[in-house]
Design a protein around this motif. Structure first.
Motif, short mmCIF file in Angstrom:
data_model
loop_
_atom_site.label_atom_id
_atom_site.label_comp_id
_atom_site.label_asym_id
_atom_site.label_seq_id
_atom_site.Cartn_x
_atom_site.Cartn_y
_atom_site.Cartn_z
N PRO A 73 0.81 -1.22 0.00
CA PRO A 73 0.00 0.00 0.00
C PRO A 73 0.85 1.27 0.00
O PRO A 73 0.38 2.33 -0.43
CB PRO A 73 -0.83 -0.11 1.27
N ASP A 74 2.09 1.19 0.46
CA ASP A 74 2.95 2.39 0.45
C ASP A 74 3.25 2.84 -0.97
O ASP A 74 3.39 4.04 -1.23
CB ASP A 74 4.26 2.10 1.19
N VAL A 75 3.35 1.93 -1.90
CA VAL A 75 3.59 2.28 -3.29
C VAL A 75 2.39 3.01 -3.87
O VAL A 75 2.54 3.98 -4.61
CB VAL A 75 3.92 1.01 -4.13
N LEU A 76 1.22 2.58 -3.51
CA LEU A 76 0.00 3.24 -3.98
C LEU A 76 -0.08 4.68 -3.45
O LEU A 76 -0.44 5.61 -4.18
CB LEU A 76 -1.22 2.44 -3.54
N ILE A 77 0.30 4.86 -2.20
CA ILE A 77 0.33 6.20 -1.62
C ILE A 77 1.38 7.06 -2.33
O ILE A 77 1.14 8.24 -2.63
CB ILE A 77 0.61 6.12 -0.10
N GLU A 78 2.52 6.48 -2.62
CA GLU A 78 3.58 7.21 -3.31
C GLU A 78 3.14 7.67 -4.70
O GLU A 78 3.39 8.81 -5.11
CB GLU A 78 4.81 6.30 -3.43
N ILE A 79 2.44 6.80 -5.41
CA ILE A 79 1.94 7.16 -6.74
C ILE A 79 0.92 8.29 -6.63
O ILE A 79 0.93 9.24 -7.42
CB ILE A 79 1.32 5.94 -7.43
N ALA A 80 0.02 8.20 -5.67
CA ALA A 80 -1.00 9.23 -5.50
C ALA A 80 -0.36 10.58 -5.18
O ALA A 80 -0.80 11.62 -5.67
CB ALA A 80 -1.96 8.82 -4.39
N ARG A 81 0.69 10.57 -4.38
CA ARG A 81 1.34 11.83 -4.02
C ARG A 81 2.15 12.41 -5.19
O ARG A 81 2.10 13.61 -5.43
CB ARG A 81 2.27 11.63 -2.82
N GLU A 82 2.88 11.56 -5.90
CA GLU A 82 3.78 12.08 -6.94
C GLU A 82 3.03 12.45 -8.22
O GLU A 82 3.31 13.48 -8.82
CB GLU A 82 4.85 11.04 -7.26
N ARG A 83 2.12 11.63 -8.64
CA ARG A 83 1.47 11.87 -9.93
C ARG A 83 0.24 12.77 -9.83
O ARG A 83 -0.03 13.57 -10.72
CB ARG A 83 1.05 10.56 -10.58
N TYR A 84 -0.53 12.60 -8.77
CA TYR A 84 -1.80 13.31 -8.69
C TYR A 84 -1.81 14.38 -7.61
O TYR A 84 -2.85 14.98 -7.34
CB TYR A 84 -2.92 12.30 -8.44
#
Length: 106
Positions: A73-84
């Protein structure tokens, strides 16, 4: 009649050379299975193999990334922060953009 007779004599003496030359011309350039078209098809095949290799590598990378997203789930949070540019309730996000050459001239 003299030119035709002279040509006929030259052709009779070198008929095998003319036939071989005609064969080489047909097989090398004119025919649909000529050496030139074989070369083009070989180059196109090499290019398509390169594209297949590139897309296979992209597919494998994306598959690993998707599997990582599903398990961690940390990767999903990282994607949400960086891309969106998503954030939690207790933080602020600042997006810094560099000036481009068009903005510098104005």
């Amino acid at each position: 009649m003299g030119k035709l007779h002279t040509f006929w004599n030259v052709f009779r003496r070198h008929k095998y050379g003319f036939v071989i030359g005609l064969f080489v011309l047909l097989m090398g350039v004119v025919d649909e299975n000529s050496l030139w078209s074989r070369y083009r098809h070989k180059a196109e095949l090499a290019e398509l193999r390169f594209e297949i290799r590139k897309y296979t590598e992209m597919y494998e990378h994306d598959t690993r990334y998707l599997e990582e997203m599903n398990t961690d789930p940390d990767v999903l949070i990282e994607i949400a922060r960086e891309r969106y540019y998503m954030k939690t309730d207790d933080e602020d996000i600042f997006v810094i953009q560099e000036k481009t050459t068009d903005e510098e001239t104005e």
